[in-house]
Structures are given as C-alpha cells and as structure tokens.
Design a protein around this motif. Structure first.
Motif: not given
Length: 466
Positions: A398-420
């Motif tokens: 559950v923790n892994i899925i929760y975190t990965i979901s945020f990584f994906a949303v950050t990348y899609l909404l804010l771009g690569k630099k913000s994701y990193l």
C-alpha cells in the motif's frame, strides 16, 4: 529490571527531546526577515582572498564575478593563493586580473595554512585594508556582496557571514541533498540566530573578517574546520558573527556520495577537534558571564555528539516499536497515546518544514509544495486504507502504490524537473540525512587526523548561469 530500563531510557529520551525542541524553537525565528537599515556608502577597504589548489577549471569564473562587484574598484583587490598547484591555476588567475601568490609547502598543506600564510603578507603590505573576504575557488559571488558586507561592518560587526547558496543544486541527488541542507541552515540556523541577536557561524567561505580582530585573535591553522575554531575564539572574546542574508555566494556541491562522504567526514573530524578544545571554555563563559550567546555556540560545537544522541534515540524507538514482547523502553510518542492525531500533525509539520523554507526563498514552486503537502497526509490516509491490517507485505504494498502514484501524478502535472525534486526529497534526502550517523562516527574516531582532503571541482558555471 524493566523499571530500571524504562527510567533510564526515559531520562535519556527526554534529554534528547529537550535538546531537539531547543533547536526547533530557535529555527522558527528564521521564518521572517527583520527590516534592516542598510548603509551602502562605501567605507571599508577589502582584500578578497581565494585559496586554490589545482583549480584551473573553476578559478577564472570566480575571479570574473569578484571583478564585477558593485563597489568602488579602488576599495578592493583580488588575491589568489596558488597553493601547491601542479596545474595552470596561477596562470589563469593572472589572466583574469587577480594578484597571484604561489605557495609551495608539502608539510603544511590545506586551506587553513594557506590563509594564515597569506594573512601575514596582507599585514605587511604598504596598502592597508580594513577587512579580508574569504572565498573558495569553486565559488561565484553576487555583485552586491561587498556592499552588503560593508553595510554590516559599518553597523559594528567584526565578522560577517554571507548566504551560501548552490550553483549546481540539481546535478545529482547528492547535490540536491546538499543544497536543501544549506538552504535550510541559512534560514533556520543563520537567519534565526541573527533575528535573536545570537552569534552566527562562519561557513568556511563567503565571509568578511576585520583585520584588527584577525591580528588580535590569530587565525590558527591546526584544525580541519578553522572557521568554526575562529567563531569560538570570537565568542569567547565577547564578539559575535553577523549575518548578511543578501550577500550570496554560490558554492559547488560534490556530485557523488563518495566525494560527499569524504568532505563531511572532514567536517566532523574538525567539529570533534574543536568541541574537545572549546566546549567547556564556552560553557564556563556562558555560566560565569550569564552569556547565552556562548551557551548557544557551545551546543553548536558538539554537533557530532548530538547526531549520535539522535541516532541512539532512533534505535531505541525502533527497538521498542518492533519488539513483540516490548523492551520496557520509553518512547516519546507514549505521551500522545490518547492523542495520536497530535503526533501525526507533528509528523506532517516536520516533513513540510524544509519544503516551506525552500518555498520562502523561492527554491520551490507553490505547485510542488502543494503536491508535497498532499503527499504528507499519508499518516492520516494510509491507516484508513489499511483498516487495521497488520500484514507487513500488505502495508509495504500500500505504501509503495501510494508513493508511486504521487510520482506519476507529479511527473504528468508538473514535469520532469519537479518530479526529480519530489523523488529525491521523498526517497533520497532521508537517506542522505541518515548517512550523517556513520560519517559522524568516523569523524569522531579520526579527529586527530589533520590531513586535508581536496574536493575536485569540475563544473564551469558563470555567475550569469545562476
């Protein structure tokens, strides 16, 4: 036996808690800027000194930034110490207009010795200076640096530290971790103490020092953290270090964990050496003279031991929480057993404290801060998702899925630099912080090793790029 363990760990954990609370409360005073009356009328004459060992890659850009100071040219000169160099450092420094002094001493190696050697030459020059400003060869310096230093020194400060920023914050996860740590310290340590009237700490580069005070106290080059040693001398003599938040110096951070490890180990060796020689002197002055500035400085110099105390506290907490039988160890969170939400709120606050500092100093976008704030609510959201499930595999999934979901949303909404930035802060900054524990242990064990380890600089970045 259980009662004895509980009582002992209670006393220990409460001591660590009070010490941590002290630092936390002080840091809160860094979230505002006092209005300053700045006197920019040029008054002080500066010798700007750079100690350089095989720095042909970066020395030219630094000198260019020093030559472009928004300050009368007749009131400052640039000096470069080509210290035991085997490359073109001296040649390049001369081409860029610096006064170069070449030094060759295989026995007394390192920045401290090089500076002391140069100070002696400055003292004997026909041309007289009011202060020296010290820089590392990899630095870049903002145009208003000398104006800010002049203003502070005209206010009466004999030593003034500038804001140490990063010129390569996003080159790697290590450089970002370094940068985040420095940005936090600039606000929550340096600015906070300036606001409270306490002494700041010299940061090794980007500071100005009154020559008369330097003559009186002597620099001292026996330590790997000679800047910390001089801070202690200053406080013991009734003075303090000032803070110039707008005098920005950009520093190149190490790219790899290995380089970072060696540099921070050297810092901890120096810290341990200084603490062994100055802690009790500062404590004595603090109680004898009722000097809170000395008391605060004393707590700062024992930073290696504070790190170890926090590490032991963490181990005790983990041992108690993950023991099926219970080890009778006192844990601070016991105080909040009936108010779990208070502890959760504190966890959110603690997680967002550093991003908020970055937001204040325009190092983080509002959108990315908002994303981190939503992510931090996991302490409330995940228990609801798990519904009391204690299966470790399910909890981990559950923790892994929760975190990965945020990584994906950050990348899609804010771009690569913000994701990193998000990825490195959430997953890697904590690891960087934990590495201080073994580094500190090494530093304490090797405190008598005074051999200087040089950090190689490889980035050619001009002041216009930062």
């Amino acid at each position: 036996m259980g009662d004895y363990i509980f009582s002992t760990t209670f006393a220990f954990q409460m001591f660590v808690f009070i010490l941590t609370l002290y630092y936390l409360v002080l840091s809160m005073f860094g979230f505002y800027r006092k209005k300053e009356k700045k006197n920019y009328e040029p008054n002080k004459r500066f010798a700007m000194i750079v100690a350089a060992h095989n720095e042909e890659v970066v020395i030219g850009n630094l000198i260019d930034s020093l030559q472009k100071q928004d300050y009368p040219k007749e009131l400052y000169d640039v000096f470069v110490i080509a210290d035991n160099c085997s490359d073109r450092t001296a040649e390049i420094a001369r081409k860029h207009g610096a006064n170069v002094f070449e030094r060759s001493d295989k026995e007394k190696r390192g920045k401290g010795y090089a500076l002391e050697w140069m100070f002696d030459k400055i003292f004997k020059m026909d041309k007289k200076y009011d202060a020296v400003a010290i820089f590392d060869a990899d630095n870049l310096v903002c145009q208003n640096f000398l104006k800010e230093m002049n203003s502070k020194m005209c206010q009466g400060y004999k030593v003034v530290q500038g804001y140490i920023d990063s010129k390569n914050p996003y080159d790697s996860w290590i450089t970002q971790s370094y940068s985040v740590a420095f940005w936090s310290a600039n606000r929550m340590f340096q600015l906070a103490r300036a606001n409270l009237g306490l002494s700041n700490q010299i940061g090794g580069t980007g500071f100005a020092l009154d020559l008369e005070v330097l003559k009186k106290l002597g620099w001292g080059a026996t330590c790997l953290t000679e800047d910390l040693e001089f801070t202690c001398k200053l406080v013991l003599n009734g003075s303090k270090v000032g803070w110039a938040h707008d005098a920005i110096v950009y520093d190149e951070k190490p790219l790899t964990l290995k380089e970072s490890w060696n540099q921070r180990k050297r810092w901890m060796q120096g810290f341990t050496d200084v603490s062994s020689r100055f802690f009790f002197k500062l404590i004595k002055k603090a109680f004898k003279d009722k000097d809170f500035i000395a008391f605060d400085c004393a707590l700062y110099v024992i930073q290696p031991f504070v790190t170890l105390l926090l590490a032991v506290s963490l181990v005790l907490t983990l041992a108690q929480n993950y023991s099926e039988q219970g080890l009778h160890i006192y844990v601070i969170s016991y105080m909040f057993l009936n108010y779990v939400w208070v502890w959760k709120l504190f966890s959110v606050f603690q997680f967002l404290l550093t991003p908020f500092v970055m937001l204040k100093d325009n190092k983080l976008s509002k959108k990315l801060f908002t994303m981190l704030a939503i992510y931090s609510l996991s302490v409330f959201i995940l228990p609801e998702l798990l519904q009391g499930n204690k299966d470790m595999l399910v909890i981990a999934a559950v923790n892994i899925i929760y975190t990965i979901s945020f990584f994906a949303v950050t990348y899609l909404l804010l771009g690569k630099k913000s994701y990193l930035i998000f990825f490195r802060y959430v997953l890697l900054y904590g690891f960087y912080t934990l590495t201080w524990i073994p580094i500190t242990i090494q530093g304490i064990l090797n405190k008598n090793n005074k051999e200087w380890s040089h950090t190689k600089h490889v980035r050619q970045i001009g002041i216009y790029e930062v």
